[in-house]
Design a protein around this motif. Structure first.
Motif, PDB file in Angstrom:
ATOM      1  N   PHE A  78      17.450  11.556 -32.457  1.00 34.13           N
ATOM      2  CA  PHE A  78      17.704  11.925 -33.860  1.00 34.13           C
ATOM      3  C   PHE A  78      18.595  10.889 -34.528  1.00 34.13           C
ATOM      4  O   PHE A  78      18.289  10.388 -35.607  1.00 34.13           O
ATOM      5  CB  PHE A  78      18.365  13.302 -33.877  1.00 34.13           C
ATOM      6  CG  PHE A  78      18.598  13.867 -35.245  1.00 34.13           C
ATOM      7  CD1 PHE A  78      17.664  14.684 -35.827  1.00 34.13           C
ATOM      8  CD2 PHE A  78      19.749  13.569 -35.933  1.00 34.13           C
ATOM      9  CE1 PHE A  78      17.866  15.200 -37.088  1.00 34.13           C
ATOM     10  CE2 PHE A  78      19.964  14.081 -37.190  1.00 34.13           C
ATOM     11  CZ  PHE A  78      19.027  14.903 -37.766  1.00 34.13           C
ATOM     12  N   ILE A  79      19.713  10.547 -33.831  1.00 31.31           N
ATOM     13  CA  ILE A  79      20.646   9.576 -34.415  1.00 31.31           C
ATOM     14  C   ILE A  79      19.983   8.210 -34.509  1.00 31.31           C
ATOM     15  O   ILE A  79      20.164   7.473 -35.483  1.00 31.31           O
ATOM     16  CB  ILE A  79      21.936   9.526 -33.572  1.00 31.31           C
ATOM     17  CG1 ILE A  79      22.624  10.884 -33.624  1.00 31.31           C
ATOM     18  CG2 ILE A  79      22.870   8.464 -34.067  1.00 31.31           C
ATOM     19  CD1 ILE A  79      23.769  11.011 -32.675  1.00 31.31           C
ATOM     20  N   LEU A  80      19.164   7.864 -33.479  1.00 28.46           N
ATOM     21  CA  LEU A  80      18.499   6.562 -33.468  1.00 28.46           C
ATOM     22  C   LEU A  80      17.558   6.430 -34.660  1.00 28.46           C
ATOM     23  O   LEU A  80      17.480   5.363 -35.286  1.00 28.46           O
ATOM     24  CB  LEU A  80      17.737   6.406 -32.156  1.00 28.46           C
ATOM     25  CG  LEU A  80      17.363   4.977 -31.761  1.00 28.46           C
ATOM     26  CD1 LEU A  80      18.622   4.194 -31.453  1.00 28.46           C
ATOM     27  CD2 LEU A  80      16.434   4.977 -30.579  1.00 28.46           C
ATOM     28  N   THR A  81      16.847   7.522 -34.989  1.00 25.36           N
ATOM     29  CA  THR A  81      15.946   7.478 -36.151  1.00 25.36           C
ATOM     30  C   THR A  81      16.732   7.211 -37.428  1.00 25.36           C
ATOM     31  O   THR A  81      16.292   6.433 -38.287  1.00 25.36           O
ATOM     32  CB  THR A  81      15.187   8.801 -36.271  1.00 25.36           C
ATOM     33  OG1 THR A  81      14.687   9.167 -34.987  1.00 25.36           O
ATOM     34  CG2 THR A  81      14.039   8.679 -37.236  1.00 25.36           C
ATOM     35  N   GLY A  82      17.915   7.847 -37.532  1.00 25.80           N
ATOM     36  CA  GLY A  82      18.749   7.592 -38.698  1.00 25.80           C
ATOM     37  C   GLY A  82      19.237   6.167 -38.746  1.00 25.80           C
ATOM     38  O   GLY A  82      19.274   5.540 -39.810  1.00 25.80           O
ATOM     39  N   LEU A  83      19.585   5.611 -37.556  1.00 28.16           N
ATOM     40  CA  LEU A  83      20.101   4.238 -37.523  1.00 28.16           C
ATOM     41  C   LEU A  83      18.999   3.225 -37.797  1.00 28.16           C
ATOM     42  O   LEU A  83      19.255   2.179 -38.403  1.00 28.16           O
ATOM     43  CB  LEU A  83      20.762   3.964 -36.173  1.00 28.16           C
ATOM     44  CG  LEU A  83      22.064   4.724 -35.933  1.00 28.16           C
ATOM     45  CD1 LEU A  83      22.634   4.389 -34.571  1.00 28.16           C
ATOM     46  CD2 LEU A  83      23.069   4.403 -37.011  1.00 28.16           C
ATOM     47  N   ILE A  84      17.744   3.549 -37.342  1.00 26.08           N
ATOM     48  CA  ILE A  84      16.627   2.649 -37.631  1.00 26.08           C
ATOM     49  C   ILE A  84      16.428   2.541 -39.140  1.00 26.08           C
ATOM     50  O   ILE A  84      16.149   1.462 -39.670  1.00 26.08           O
ATOM     51  CB  ILE A  84      15.350   3.155 -36.928  1.00 26.08           C
ATOM     52  CG1 ILE A  84      15.423   2.833 -35.438  1.00 26.08           C
ATOM     53  CG2 ILE A  84      14.105   2.520 -37.520  1.00 26.08           C
ATOM     54  CD1 ILE A  84      14.294   3.426 -34.646  1.00 26.08           C
ATOM     55  N   ALA A  85      16.607   3.697 -39.835  1.00 27.81           N
ATOM     56  CA  ALA A  85      16.486   3.669 -41.300  1.00 27.81           C
ATOM     57  C   ALA A  85      17.523   2.734 -41.905  1.00 27.81           C
ATOM     58  O   ALA A  85      17.228   2.011 -42.865  1.00 27.81           O
ATOM     59  CB  ALA A  85      16.633   5.075 -41.861  1.00 27.81           C
ATOM     60  N   ILE A  86      18.739   2.713 -41.342  1.00 31.51           N
ATOM     61  CA  ILE A  86      19.761   1.778 -41.837  1.00 31.51           C
ATOM     62  C   ILE A  86      19.334   0.345 -41.553  1.00 31.51           C
ATOM     63  O   ILE A  86      19.451  -0.544 -42.399  1.00 31.51           O
ATOM     64  CB  ILE A  86      21.124   2.083 -41.168  1.00 31.51           C
ATOM     65  CG1 ILE A  86      21.658   3.420 -41.680  1.00 31.51           C
ATOM     66  CG2 ILE A  86      22.124   0.983 -41.480  1.00 31.51           C
ATOM     67  CD1 ILE A  86      23.022   3.750 -41.148  1.00 31.51           C
ATOM     68  N   ALA A  87      18.770   0.114 -40.336  1.00 28.44           N
ATOM     69  CA  ALA A  87      18.408  -1.245 -39.945  1.00 28.44           C
ATOM     70  C   ALA A  87      17.294  -1.792 -40.829  1.00 28.44           C
ATOM     71  O   ALA A  87      17.288  -2.981 -41.169  1.00 28.44           O
ATOM     72  CB  ALA A  87      17.980  -1.259 -38.480  1.00 28.44           C
ATOM     73  N   ILE A  88      16.325  -0.919 -41.175  1.00 27.16           N
ATOM     74  CA  ILE A  88      15.239  -1.393 -42.036  1.00 27.16           C
ATOM     75  C   ILE A  88      15.764  -1.673 -43.441  1.00 27.16           C
ATOM     76  O   ILE A  88      15.301  -2.588 -44.121  1.00 27.16           O
ATOM     77  CB  ILE A  88      14.104  -0.342 -42.066  1.00 27.16           C
ATOM     78  CG1 ILE A  88      13.478  -0.208 -40.684  1.00 27.16           C
ATOM     79  CG2 ILE A  88      13.014  -0.742 -43.040  1.00 27.16           C
ATOM     80  CD1 ILE A  88      12.439   0.880 -40.617  1.00 27.16           C
ATOM     81  N   GLY A  89      16.746  -0.911 -43.854  1.00 26.42           N
ATOM     82  CA  GLY A  89      17.297  -1.158 -45.182  1.00 26.42           C
ATOM     83  C   GLY A  89      17.268   0.087 -46.036  1.00 26.42           C
ATOM     84  O   GLY A  89      16.428   0.231 -46.922  1.00 26.42           O
ATOM     85  N   GLY A  90      18.166   1.017 -45.774  1.00 24.68           N
ATOM     86  CA  GLY A  90      18.241   2.251 -46.563  1.00 24.68           C
ATOM     87  C   GLY A  90      19.485   2.985 -46.141  1.00 24.68           C
ATOM     88  O   GLY A  90      20.322   2.454 -45.412  1.00 24.68           O
TER      89      GLY A  90
END
Lengths: 79, 156
Positions: free
Chosen positions: B93-105
């Motif tokens: 769950f946290i990783l999905t949120g962090l991936i969103a940050i990494a992509i740019g959001g």
């Protein structure tokens, strides 16, 4: 027709709730509590809340009863 | 002769042995599991979702472990595996949120981070919602199994 069904469900709900409090055998009390949850799930569906009905049927009827049966199997069955 | 009798288990507790309960639970458990997976995967389309589906799936695992014995239940999913999956669900769950940050959001951003939206109403749509739902479903199911094992094993 719908009102008759709702009144019947509520009556059965009250009978189940009183039965849980009065019955002496703990396993029978768990079964009665489980049927209470099942009736409650149908009532949630009648109140057009299918999401809550699904959770009630899974948790209130299934998991809670299973966990209480596990607790009974660790202790005594009679009160 | 009574149909059900209480026998001593090796751990010291007693189990309720019943042929009808065993055969019924063995027949019904796969259907409950398929229904749980269906509810989890259709969380963004229909009533239900990760919590309801995870509870249904976990209940089927607990049902088999309770109607047979602990060894049969541990063959399906052991206590260590359940605890690991519980942590893994939260981590995903946290990783999905962090991936969103990494992509740019922002954290847990969905469309703004560029997850593919797909056609509304299809199974693989709504971007990150489906991924998050699957992870939370895994966490809820394994939490219920862990609860059961914690109660049945006790302090030893």
């Amino acid at each position: 027709m719908n009102e008759v069904l709702n009144v019947l469900l509520l009556l059965f709900l009250i009978v189940c709730a009183i039965g849980v409090a009065y019955i002496r055998d703990l396993l029978s009390a768990v079964i009665l509590f489980s049927s209470f949850g099942l009736i409650m799930a149908i009532i949630w569906q009648q109140l057009s809340a299918p999401d809550v009905a699904m959770v009630e049927a899974a948790l209130g009827t299934g998991v809670a009863a299973l966990l209480m049966i596990a607790a009974i199997s660790k202790t005594k069955r009679a009160e | 002769m009574p149909l059900s009798r209480r026998t001593e288990r090796r751990g010291g507790g007693t189990a309720i042995e019943d042929q009808i309960v065993r055969i019924t639970s063995r027949l019904v458990a796969p259907f409950i599991q398929v229904y749980g997976i269906y509810v989890i995967l259709h969380g963004h389309l229909s009533p239900g979702g990760s919590f309801s589906g995870g509870a249904i799936f976990g209940a089927s695992l607990v049902l088999v472990a309770l109607s047979f014995n602990l060894e049969t239940g541990a063959k399906q999913i052991s206590h260590q595996l359940a605890s690991g999956l519980e942590s893994g669900g939260a981590f995903g769950f946290i990783l999905t949120g962090l991936i969103a940050i990494a992509i740019g959001g922002n954290f847990l951003a969905n469309r703004a981070a560029g997850f593919p939206m797909g056609q509304a109403g299809e199974l693989f749509s709504a971007g990150a919602i489906l991924i998050i739902t699957v992870f939370v479903g895994i966490k809820v199911a394994s939490t219920i199994v862990t609860l059961f094992y914690t109660i049945i094993e006790g302090e030893e």
